[in-house]
Design an enzyme around this catalytic site. Structure first.
Site, PDB file in Angstrom:
ATOM      1  N   ALA A  96       1.944   4.072  -5.357  1.00  0.00           N
ATOM      2  CA  ALA A  96       0.468   4.198  -5.330  1.00  0.00           C
ATOM      3  C   ALA A  96      -0.210   3.814  -6.645  1.00  0.00           C
ATOM      4  O   ALA A  96      -1.428   3.929  -6.748  1.00  0.00           O
ATOM      5  CB  ALA A  96       0.013   5.597  -4.898  1.00  0.00           C
ATOM      6  N   ALA A  97       0.553   3.318  -7.621  1.00  0.00           N
ATOM      7  CA  ALA A  97      -0.089   2.885  -8.873  1.00  0.00           C
ATOM      8  C   ALA A  97      -0.995   1.673  -8.599  1.00  0.00           C
ATOM      9  O   ALA A  97      -2.142   1.617  -9.066  1.00  0.00           O
ATOM     10  CB  ALA A  97       0.971   2.539  -9.912  1.00  0.00           C
ATOM     11  N   GLY A  98      -0.504   0.727  -7.822  1.00  0.00           N
ATOM     12  CA  GLY A  98      -1.312  -0.464  -7.493  1.00  0.00           C
ATOM     13  C   GLY A  98      -2.517  -0.087  -6.635  1.00  0.00           C
ATOM     14  O   GLY A  98      -3.616  -0.639  -6.798  1.00  0.00           O
ATOM     15  N   ASP A  99      -2.311   0.856  -5.711  1.00  0.00           N
ATOM     16  CA  ASP A  99      -3.425   1.299  -4.850  1.00  0.00           C
ATOM     17  C   ASP A  99      -4.517   1.946  -5.695  1.00  0.00           C
ATOM     18  O   ASP A  99      -5.711   1.712  -5.485  1.00  0.00           O
ATOM     19  CB  ASP A  99      -2.921   2.319  -3.816  1.00  0.00           C
ATOM     20  CG  ASP A  99      -1.887   1.721  -2.884  1.00  0.00           C
ATOM     21  OD1 ASP A  99      -1.954   0.504  -2.636  1.00  0.00           O
ATOM     22  OD2 ASP A  99      -1.011   2.466  -2.418  1.00  0.00           O
TER      23      ASP A  99
HETATM   24  O1  RIB Z   1       1.514   1.453  -2.035  1.00  0.00           O
HETATM   25  C1  RIB Z   1       2.247   2.604  -1.744  1.00  0.00           C
HETATM   26  C2  RIB Z   1       2.315   2.829  -0.265  1.00  0.00           C
HETATM   27  O2  RIB Z   1       3.036   1.775   0.321  1.00  0.00           O
HETATM   28  C3  RIB Z   1       3.044   4.077   0.134  1.00  0.00           C
HETATM   29  O3  RIB Z   1       2.216   5.224   0.170  1.00  0.00           O
HETATM   30  C4  RIB Z   1       3.640   3.720   1.479  1.00  0.00           C
HETATM   31  O4  RIB Z   1       3.042   4.353   2.555  1.00  0.00           O
HETATM   32  C5  RIB Z   1       3.525   2.205   1.579  1.00  0.00           C
HETATM   33  O5  RIB Z   1       2.597   1.837   2.489  1.00  0.00           O
END
Ligand code: RIB
Length: 297
Positions: free
Chosen positions: A248-251
């Site tokens: 989730a760092a990129g998110d």
């Molecule tokens: O970017 C991280 C996400 O990638 C995770 O939470 C997982 O669900 C995948 O979709």
């Protein structure tokens, strides 16, 4: 306040921490197991809301316990989840994540995310009262991504695309993208260049701009991020932290960038904000469980 609409996946992450990866046919003892709410779309909506953005999410969950938990987690941030569809006869998306020595390997099973169709978007996107930016990833069907970019172009709504996981895109999509936010692996996929250093990323970035994209940001993990601004290619170094899980760092980087740009910040300030937010994420385990609030940041 300007509104971000995130359209994408919601997954329940099944996270196993291990000190050693098994080979095919081998069994090893792991260290810990957790279920954590995730999915690239949901993580970005969660992060944007926690970081102070006004957010609505479009997407689908299954009619199961995972779906209930995913909805609840996002609702708690204050994001508008009223258009997320619960698909009763389908299972929610899942991601089996193995975390080993600070790195991760992920297998995603789309489940209900595969039901995010152009017809669903057609029914829900125009119904939203305000849309200032659409935030997209690639964990929903590509034909839906293409449909959304076409709709957005017609309505003059800017689109920010985080093309993860990387996959071939029809060429007509690129000129419809205002902001492309991608990591070094994705940059390599879309340009055919090896991307290891900020100098490599600048080369890749120039090729992506030539496809007609407005602004490109390439993230390079501990080497920071490279982006174009006011006719120049710029580099912002990363905060140096002890990384234990990059999930989730990129998110979070993408969502933070969106929030900051919609607040009227210039790209260098927005990249700095996003770099600080994602630096916190890598010091903690899990996806939504690791995303900081605005106050904390
Ligand atoms: O970017 C991280 C996400 O990638 C995770 O939470 C997982 O669900 C995948 O979709």
């Amino acid at each position: 306040m300007k509104k971000i609409v995130v359209i994408g996946s919601l997954n329940m992450d099944l996270v196993t921490q291990t000190g050693q990866l098994p080979r095919i046919g081998e069994t090893v003892n792991g260290l810990a197991f957790r279920t954590v709410c995730g999915g690239k779309g949901a993580n970005q909506a969660y992060a944007a809301a926690r970081l102070g953005g006004s957010v609505a999410m479009l997407g689908c969950v299954g009619g199961d316990v995972f779906g209930e938990k995913l909805l609840h987690s996002l609702q708690e941030t204050g994001a508008d989840c009223s258009h997320i569809q619960v698909c009763e006869d389908t299972e929610s998306g899942t991601a089996s994540i193995t975390v080993c020595q600070g790195d991760n390997a992920i297998i995603v099973v789309p489940g209900a995310n595969a039901l995010v169709s152009p017809a669903y978007i057609e029914a829900h996107l125009p119904a939203l009262a305000r849309v200032d930016l659409i935030l997209l990833q690639l964990e929903i069907p590509l034909k839906t991504v293409a449909y959304i970019t076409e709709y957005a172009a017609g309505q003059k709504i800017p689109v920010m695309l985080n093309p993860a996981p990387a996959q071939a895109l029809p060429p007509e999509i690129f000129p419809r993208i205002r902001y492309l936010i991608l990591n070094e692996t994705e940059c390599s996929f879309y340009t055919g260049l090896p991307i290891r250093t900020p100098a490599d990323a600048k080369e890749g970035l120039a090729l992506l701009l030539a496809k007609g994209i407005g602004q490109v940001v390439v993230t390079l993990g501990r080497q920071g991020a490279v982006y174009n601004h006011a006719g120049s290619l710029c580099h912002t170094p990363a905060r140096q932290v002890k990384a234990i899980d990059s999930t989730a760092a990129g998110d979070t980087f993408t969502a933070a960038l969106a929030v900051s740009l919609l607040e009227g910040k210039a790209m260098p300030d927005a990249v700095d904000f996003a770099t600080r937010a994602s630096a916190i994420v890598v010091t903690r385990m899990g996806a939504q469980s690791s995303i900081p609030s605005r106050e904390e940041l």
